[in-house]
Every structure is written in C-alpha cells, then in structure tokens.
Design a protein around this motif. Sequence first.
Motif, mmCIF file in Angstrom:
data_model
loop_
_atom_site.group_PDB
_atom_site.id
_atom_site.type_symbol
_atom_site.label_atom_id
_atom_site.label_comp_id
_atom_site.label_asym_id
_atom_site.label_seq_id
_atom_site.Cartn_x
_atom_site.Cartn_y
_atom_site.Cartn_z
ATOM 1 N N MET A 21 11.083 1.292 -0.780
ATOM 2 C CA MET A 21 10.422 1.067 0.309
ATOM 3 C C MET A 21 11.372 1.523 1.740
ATOM 4 S SD MET A 21 9.291 -2.687 2.063
ATOM 5 C CE MET A 21 7.640 -2.604 1.679
ATOM 6 N N SER A 22 10.565 2.137 2.733
ATOM 7 C CA SER A 22 11.510 2.493 3.862
ATOM 8 C C SER A 22 12.210 1.453 4.544
ATOM 9 C CB SER A 22 10.518 3.338 4.897
ATOM 10 O OG SER A 22 11.263 3.516 5.906
ATOM 11 N N THR A 23 13.093 1.678 5.296
ATOM 12 C CA THR A 23 14.067 0.656 5.861
ATOM 13 C C THR A 23 13.608 0.881 7.331
ATOM 14 O OG1 THR A 23 16.078 2.001 6.021
ATOM 15 C CG2 THR A 23 15.697 0.238 4.299
ATOM 16 N N LEU A 24 12.902 1.772 7.829
ATOM 17 C CA LEU A 24 12.650 2.298 9.110
ATOM 18 C C LEU A 24 11.151 2.604 9.499
ATOM 19 C CD1 LEU A 24 14.000 3.401 12.038
ATOM 20 C CD2 LEU A 24 13.995 5.632 10.749
ATOM 21 N N ILE A 25 10.734 2.010 10.657
ATOM 22 C CA ILE A 25 9.356 2.452 11.080
ATOM 23 C C ILE A 25 9.655 3.066 12.481
ATOM 24 C CG2 ILE A 25 7.332 1.454 11.942
ATOM 25 C CD1 ILE A 25 7.855 -0.984 10.063
ATOM 26 N N ASP A 26 9.139 4.363 12.448
ATOM 27 C CA ASP A 26 9.003 5.020 13.572
ATOM 28 C C ASP A 26 7.648 5.502 14.146
ATOM 29 O OD1 ASP A 26 10.045 6.578 15.856
ATOM 30 O OD2 ASP A 26 10.707 8.225 14.303
#
Length: 137
Positions: A1-6
């Motif tokens: 799972m990604s640790t960043l939302i952009d």
Amino acid sequence: MSTLIDQAVQARLIVSAPPARAVPARLRYERSDPFAVHIAFPPAASLDGAEVEWTFARELLATGLNTSTGCGDVQVWPCGADRTVLEFHAREGVAMVQLDTAELRRFLGRSYELVPAGTEAGHLDVDSDLAALLREA
C-alpha cells in the motif's frame, strides 16, 4: 500500500478585482506525517514567482467542509454546497482559494483509508524523528 497521496486539484484564486482565476494546485498527504495535509501552488500563482506550499491539520480541512474553522494562518469554510474556501495568512498578505468540495472529500477519504482518524499517533516514528533532531543539533 502506498504511503503517499498526491492529488491534482483545480483552485480558483479569489482576488479583490474580478474575475477570479483558475490555478492548478496539488494536495498531498503522507503516512509519515499523519496529522497534516499539504497544498502546493505553482510559481505562477504567487506574487514572487516561487512555488508556495502550506501545511495544516487534516482535521482542520475535514471540519472546514461543514463549518467555518481555523483561527490562525489557515482558515477553512464551506461556500455553498459545492465549494470550500481556504484562506491563507502570511506576512505578505492574505490569499483565498476555492476548491471543489467533492474533490476535497475524495482526497480526505483516501487519507482516512491510509491512516484512519484516531490512529495518527500510531504512525509517528518518534524515535527516528528524535534521532534526526539530535544529529542536526
């Protein structure tokens, strides 16, 4: 799972003399900084030609979708059913932007999937942060 939302968003810069103008912006949320959201505006949107980034509490943004909130450098409030206003105070002046409320809700929903409300403290790495501070001292 990604640790960043952009997430790219379109903001309307509210100016004293109409018309307001559209400016691109980027919303960012990071698991490693779980209490904060970041919004960045490109150089063309600033008075001095430099990119501008603001960081403020995720809770402030979430609350501001429904009611006026904030008493410091960042204030947020709903503007009708479809828009939310973010007001930024700095030494250089005040900037106001309107964002699509549905886009903000999607962004916040993704952030809560990454770090559910109430679990933020469990995502902090206090030992590493303290070690980094001590190295810099």
